[in-house]
Design a protein around this motif. Sequence first.
Motif, short mmCIF file in Angstrom:
data_model
loop_
_atom_site.label_atom_id
_atom_site.label_comp_id
_atom_site.label_asym_id
_atom_site.label_seq_id
_atom_site.Cartn_x
_atom_site.Cartn_y
_atom_site.Cartn_z
N ARG A 132 11.84 4.10 -9.54
CA ARG A 132 12.07 5.54 -9.33
C ARG A 132 13.43 5.73 -8.65
NH1 ARG A 132 8.03 9.40 -8.66
NH2 ARG A 132 9.85 10.74 -8.33
N PRO A 133 14.52 5.67 -9.42
CA PRO A 133 15.85 5.77 -8.81
C PRO A 133 16.12 7.11 -8.15
CG PRO A 133 15.98 5.76 -11.22
CD PRO A 133 14.58 5.39 -10.87
N ASP A 134 15.28 8.11 -8.43
CA ASP A 134 15.49 9.44 -7.86
C ASP A 134 14.99 9.56 -6.43
OD1 ASP A 134 12.91 9.21 -9.44
OD2 ASP A 134 12.49 10.99 -8.24
N LEU A 135 14.21 8.60 -5.95
CA LEU A 135 13.63 8.69 -4.60
C LEU A 135 14.66 8.32 -3.54
CD1 LEU A 135 10.15 7.04 -5.25
CD2 LEU A 135 10.69 9.49 -5.16
N GLN A 136 14.47 8.86 -2.34
CA GLN A 136 15.29 8.49 -1.19
C GLN A 136 14.52 7.47 -0.35
OE1 GLN A 136 17.25 11.72 1.08
NE2 GLN A 136 16.21 13.14 -0.30
N ILE A 137 15.18 6.37 -0.01
CA ILE A 137 14.56 5.36 0.84
C ILE A 137 15.14 5.49 2.24
CG2 ILE A 137 14.11 2.92 1.20
CD1 ILE A 137 12.83 3.98 -1.33
N LYS A 138 14.26 5.62 3.21
CA LYS A 138 14.68 5.78 4.61
C LYS A 138 14.05 4.66 5.44
CE LYS A 138 14.48 9.23 8.36
NZ LYS A 138 13.96 10.58 8.73
N LEU A 194 5.15 11.39 -6.64
CA LEU A 194 6.16 11.91 -5.74
C LEU A 194 7.18 12.75 -6.50
CD1 LEU A 194 6.89 8.74 -3.56
CD2 LEU A 194 5.79 10.85 -2.78
N PRO A 195 7.59 13.90 -5.94
CA PRO A 195 8.61 14.71 -6.61
C PRO A 195 9.98 14.06 -6.50
CG PRO A 195 8.08 15.64 -4.46
CD PRO A 195 7.11 14.51 -4.69
N ARG A 196 10.89 14.47 -7.34
CA ARG A 196 12.25 13.97 -7.28
C ARG A 196 12.84 14.21 -5.90
NH1 ARG A 196 14.90 12.59 -11.76
NH2 ARG A 196 16.90 13.07 -10.77
N GLY A 197 13.52 13.19 -5.37
CA GLY A 197 14.16 13.33 -4.07
C GLY A 197 13.24 13.12 -2.88
N ALA A 198 11.99 12.79 -3.12
CA ALA A 198 11.06 12.56 -2.02
C ALA A 198 11.54 11.41 -1.15
CB ALA A 198 9.67 12.26 -2.56
N ILE A 199 11.19 11.44 0.15
CA ILE A 199 11.62 10.44 1.11
C ILE A 199 10.50 9.41 1.30
CG2 ILE A 199 12.32 10.02 3.49
CD1 ILE A 199 13.46 12.86 3.53
N VAL A 200 10.85 8.16 1.06
CA VAL A 200 9.89 7.05 1.19
C VAL A 200 10.37 6.13 2.30
CG1 VAL A 200 8.81 5.08 0.04
CG2 VAL A 200 9.27 7.19 -1.24
N GLY A 201 9.48 5.79 3.20
CA GLY A 201 9.83 4.95 4.33
C GLY A 201 9.41 3.50 4.14
N THR A 202 10.31 2.58 4.39
CA THR A 202 10.00 1.15 4.38
C THR A 202 11.09 0.42 5.15
OG1 THR A 202 9.66 -0.82 3.03
CG2 THR A 202 11.18 0.81 2.17
N ASP A 231 7.73 11.57 3.06
CA ASP A 231 6.72 12.03 2.11
C ASP A 231 5.69 10.94 1.84
OD1 ASP A 231 7.80 14.71 1.35
OD2 ASP A 231 9.52 13.48 0.79
N ALA A 232 6.11 9.69 1.98
CA ALA A 232 5.22 8.54 1.81
C ALA A 232 5.85 7.36 2.51
CB ALA A 232 5.00 8.23 0.33
N ALA A 235 0.83 -1.20 0.00
CA ALA A 235 0.00 0.00 0.00
C ALA A 235 0.87 1.25 0.00
CB ALA A 235 -0.92 0.01 1.21
N PHE A 236 0.49 2.21 -0.85
CA PHE A 236 1.13 3.52 -0.87
C PHE A 236 0.36 4.42 0.08
CE2 PHE A 236 1.46 7.87 -2.46
CZ PHE A 236 2.84 8.02 -2.62
N VAL A 237 1.05 4.95 1.10
CA VAL A 237 0.41 5.77 2.12
C VAL A 237 1.11 7.13 2.16
CG1 VAL A 237 -0.21 5.94 4.56
CG2 VAL A 237 -0.11 3.69 3.44
N SER A 238 0.34 8.18 1.98
CA SER A 238 0.89 9.54 1.98
C SER A 238 -0.21 10.51 2.36
CB SER A 238 1.46 9.89 0.60
OG SER A 238 1.91 11.23 0.56
N ASN A 239 0.19 11.61 2.98
CA ASN A 239 -0.77 12.67 3.31
C ASN A 239 -0.83 13.74 2.22
OD1 ASN A 239 -1.44 11.52 5.81
ND2 ASN A 239 0.35 12.47 6.79
N THR A 240 0.03 13.60 1.21
CA THR A 240 0.14 14.66 0.20
C THR A 240 -0.01 14.14 -1.22
OG1 THR A 240 1.72 15.76 1.68
CG2 THR A 240 1.58 16.59 -0.58
N TYR A 241 0.47 12.96 -1.49
CA TYR A 241 0.54 12.45 -2.86
C TYR A 241 -0.34 11.20 -3.02
CZ TYR A 241 4.56 15.53 -2.61
OH TYR A 241 5.37 16.63 -2.40
N ASN A 242 -0.85 11.01 -4.23
CA ASN A 242 -1.79 9.92 -4.49
C ASN A 242 -1.14 8.64 -5.01
OD1 ASN A 242 -4.26 11.27 -3.80
ND2 ASN A 242 -4.02 12.49 -5.67
N SER A 243 0.08 8.73 -5.47
CA SER A 243 0.73 7.54 -6.01
C SER A 243 2.24 7.73 -5.99
CB SER A 243 0.28 7.28 -7.46
OG SER A 243 0.84 8.24 -8.34
#
Length: 336
Positions: free
Chosen positions: A146-152, A125-133, A171-172, A113-121
């Motif tokens: 999406r190689p441009d995303l940051q994974i935290k 996500l904008p370039r450089g957005a932070i994704v948690g998993t 961000d998501a 599931a994609f969970v975010s308070n700002t983005y729908n998918s």
Amino acid sequence: MSTTLQPALTTLNIATRQSPLALWQAEHIRDRLLALYPELTINLLKIVTKGDKILDTPLAKIGGKGLFVKELEQAIYDKQADIAVHSLKDVPMQLPKGLMLGVYCKRASPTDAFVSNTYNSIDELPRGAIVGTSSLRRQCQIKAHRPDLQIKTLRGNVGTRLGKLDAGEYDAIILATSGLQRIELDARIRGELDIDICLPAVGQGALAIECREDDTEILALLAPLNNDQARIRLIAERALNRHLEGGCQVPIAAYAVLHAADAIDYENDDSGTTLWLRGRVGQTDGSELLKAEKRMALTGTQAEQEAQANQLGIEVATLLLADGAGAILAAIYHPE
């Protein structure tokens, strides 16, 4: 209509973790058993596992998701508990001697599931957005897409993870769809990741019940909870992971479906007799994502079909190894 119990069995003890999702799972199995056997007394043995205590370190560095089940298994060994209810994706591929998965339940949604308070998918996500998993499997596939995303890294129970998202640390975040649905947090799901982008984890969405191999009375009691179609699919997925010598916290994905030979409508389709298994292994930075798949027509009895499913898992794993999966996994297990 209730089922007649053997007179000797009047009480059943279920070992469970104490997180809201784990308790939901244990209570779900308790309620299903009580519907079958209303005269049975069922107790929940609530245990805090090592995986629940260590929240500041990625799972891959401290032993993987097996840390969530060891104390539950010890309770079964010690006969403090008769069974343990697990999310199957948390169960190691090799079980301790004397224990077995007595039940594979009907599978819920296997997706992420994609969970975010700002983005729908994920694509919004904008370039450089932070994704948690907390999952290397999700990380490698998301980075490949999406190689441009940051994974935290994101640890903790579902409520803790959502709290970190709400605090603006991410961000998501990516969570199991089934987990959110089970504890009635569907409203937090902005969308489900397409499995072509993020193939599920081995066993994701399925509950399994662990017990002692020699406890024939418990196995007979649990038998009505088995789902034959899910069992076949999940045996194939776990065979793939086992042949890759993978654990629960590695960049391995596998998803099996049953479909009719002339109609591949694979989403939640358990009606066919052809088993289709897809597997993936990837670099955690997304720079390489190996894919393999194979179909097998199933024949014979349930036991024979389960053996065929196990063989299919081995064959798809062999294809991945031929493409270089062994080197990718070795580098993760034994970093320089």
